[in-house]
Design a protein around this motif. Structure first.
Motif, mmCIF file in Angstrom:
data_model
loop_
_atom_site.group_PDB
_atom_site.id
_atom_site.type_symbol
_atom_site.label_atom_id
_atom_site.label_comp_id
_atom_site.label_asym_id
_atom_site.label_seq_id
_atom_site.Cartn_x
_atom_site.Cartn_y
_atom_site.Cartn_z
ATOM 1 N N LEU A 269 57.625 18.352 44.602
ATOM 2 C CA LEU A 269 56.248 17.881 44.784
ATOM 3 C C LEU A 269 55.375 18.426 43.662
ATOM 4 C CD1 LEU A 269 53.801 16.705 46.307
ATOM 5 C CD2 LEU A 269 53.750 18.824 47.643
ATOM 6 N N PHE A 270 55.445 19.732 43.434
ATOM 7 C CA PHE A 270 54.598 20.356 42.429
ATOM 8 C C PHE A 270 55.044 19.972 41.019
ATOM 9 C CE2 PHE A 270 53.172 24.070 39.890
ATOM 10 C CZ PHE A 270 51.811 23.926 40.108
ATOM 11 N N THR A 303 61.252 25.038 30.355
ATOM 12 C CA THR A 303 61.702 25.916 31.434
ATOM 13 C C THR A 303 63.131 26.397 31.201
ATOM 14 O OG1 THR A 303 60.287 24.727 33.002
ATOM 15 C CG2 THR A 303 62.018 26.098 33.928
ATOM 16 N N THR A 304 64.008 25.497 30.749
ATOM 17 C CA THR A 304 65.402 25.864 30.507
ATOM 18 C C THR A 304 65.516 26.901 29.393
ATOM 19 O OG1 THR A 304 66.099 23.643 31.187
ATOM 20 C CG2 THR A 304 67.699 24.971 29.977
ATOM 21 N N VAL A 305 64.735 26.712 28.334
ATOM 22 C CA VAL A 305 64.755 27.677 27.230
ATOM 23 C C VAL A 305 64.269 29.043 27.712
ATOM 24 C CG1 VAL A 305 63.714 28.282 25.009
ATOM 25 C CG2 VAL A 305 64.508 25.949 25.419
ATOM 26 N N GLN A 316 57.960 30.940 36.141
ATOM 27 C CA GLN A 316 57.933 29.474 36.038
ATOM 28 C C GLN A 316 56.679 28.911 36.699
ATOM 29 O OE1 GLN A 316 61.615 27.442 37.192
ATOM 30 N NE2 GLN A 316 62.680 29.399 37.036
ATOM 31 N N GLN A 317 56.326 29.442 37.873
ATOM 32 C CA GLN A 317 55.134 28.962 38.566
ATOM 33 C C GLN A 317 53.869 29.238 37.747
ATOM 34 O OE1 GLN A 317 55.466 27.130 41.317
ATOM 35 N NE2 GLN A 317 57.665 27.455 41.087
ATOM 36 N N ILE A 318 53.829 30.414 37.128
ATOM 37 C CA ILE A 318 52.689 30.747 36.265
ATOM 38 C C ILE A 318 52.625 29.775 35.093
ATOM 39 C CG2 ILE A 318 51.743 32.492 34.697
ATOM 40 C CD1 ILE A 318 52.943 34.621 36.572
ATOM 41 N N LEU A 319 53.793 29.464 34.527
ATOM 42 C CA LEU A 319 53.848 28.529 33.402
ATOM 43 C C LEU A 319 53.316 27.163 33.806
ATOM 44 C CD1 LEU A 319 54.838 27.624 30.561
ATOM 45 C CD2 LEU A 319 57.050 27.130 31.632
#
Length: 341
Positions: A269-270, A303-305, A316-319
């Protein structure tokens, strides 16, 4: 006696060229997400240089599979935002789609094809009802979609006696398998499905009367009705398609994860909403699904990098949050689409 200093003739054209260049770049960015594409390519280059095997064929296919999951969660969100709303029921409809092709097929002894054929009208009817309620009673879609998503998930739990915990059959899991092929071609079917949906939505939004009316309804709001556009019908169609796309994406998600539970759709969703906003699709337009596709690729590669270099889930959430804030700050500075129509 005062001395007037005249500006150099060579400086005048140079000063005039700067605003024109910036304006041209802004117009180009408005037509196509050049910045997002450039960031994607740069992030991929960094990954290829700093992570072993990142640019290999298998790694690229893995990136495309992960991006397709985010991208397939985004079509409904894209359409809803184009018309000026937002759909927060996507996470629960992802679960609904997964349940239909896993638990329901076993519970009622039906085939996979029958499960999908039952899923289509079920999701479309619930989503269309949301669109009708929102427009008829002027209720915020955020509230109604949250309620409908909970309602749909509750219906699933009644059928399964409160237990949502299914497993995907091997044939279904082949949709997202790294080693699967599509008509003999060396990539999994989910990538081909994503490509077909991308092309189909581009044609629908820009080349059909319904798509153009949808854009007009989102851009001009109440005044669209004065142009004989049935705005309420557009809302019904958009939210019906949003629920339908989320349900079908749940089928793919079940194939990828192998198991089904009530939280399986939460992350998407996000991430799907982030892809729509970062891609540059604004509330009420402008935008289209191709922007969501590029943003999904961008987020997946970045994200993968970062995960390869030790990024945690909280990071990840902060990103995602930071990138959304930057995207909203950049796109929020432009004129509203309704002012340009």
């Amino acid at each position: 006696m005062s001395t007037l200093t005249a500006q150099s003739p060579q400086a005048q054209p140079a000063a005039a060229e700067r605003p024109e260049t910036l304006e041209l770049l802004a117009r180009a960015q408005g037509r196509f997400p050049i910045l997002q594409l450039g960031i994607t390519l740069a992030a991929f280059a960094i990954g290829a240089l700093t992570l072993d095997g990142f640019a290999s064929g298998g790694s690229i296919k893995s990136l495309l599979i992960l991006a397709s999951l985010v991208g397939l969660a985004g079509p409904g969100q894209t359409l809803a935002i184009l018309i000026g709303g937002v759909d927060m029921s996507v996470a629960n409809f992802l679960v609904v789609g997964a349940v239909f092709v896993t638990q329901f097929t076993q519970l009622y002894g039906i085939s996979f094809t029958t499960g999908v054929l039952l899923l289509i009208p079920f999701t479309a009817a619930l989503g269309g009802f949301v669109g009708w309620v929102c427009h008829r009673f002027k209720v915020e879609p955020l509230v109604v979609t949250l309620a409908m998503g909970t309602f749909a998930l509750g219906l699933m739990q009644i059928q399964t006696e409160g237990m949502i915990a299914g497993g995907a059959p091997d044939r279904l899991m082949a949709l997202t398998s790294l080693w699967a092929t599509t008509f003999g071609l060396p990539f999994p079917p989910v990538i081909a499905i994503w490509a077909v949906i991308t092309i189909a939505l581009a044609v629908f939004i820009h080349r059909t009367a319904v798509g153009r009316r949808m854009l007009a309804a989102g851009a001009t709001g109440p005044s669209a009705g004065l142009s004989l556009i049935k705005v309420r019908r557009m809302w019904v169609v958009v939210f019906a398609l949003s629920a339908l796309f989320a349900g079908l994406a749940g089928v793919v998600l079940a194939a990828f994860s192998g198991t089904v539970n009530t939280s399986i759709g939460g992350p998407y969703l996000f991430q799907g909403l982030a892809a729509v906003i970062i891609g540059g699709t604004g509330f009420g337009g402008p935008g289209d699904y191709s922007r969501t596709v590029i943003a999904a690729l961008m987020l997946t590669v970045i994200t993968t990098v970062l995960i390869g270099h030790g990024l945690a889930t909280s990071d990840q959430q902060i990103l995602y949050g930071a990138v959304i804030l930057v995207a909203m700050a950049l796109y929020g500075r432009g004129r509203k689409h309704s002012d340009r129509v």
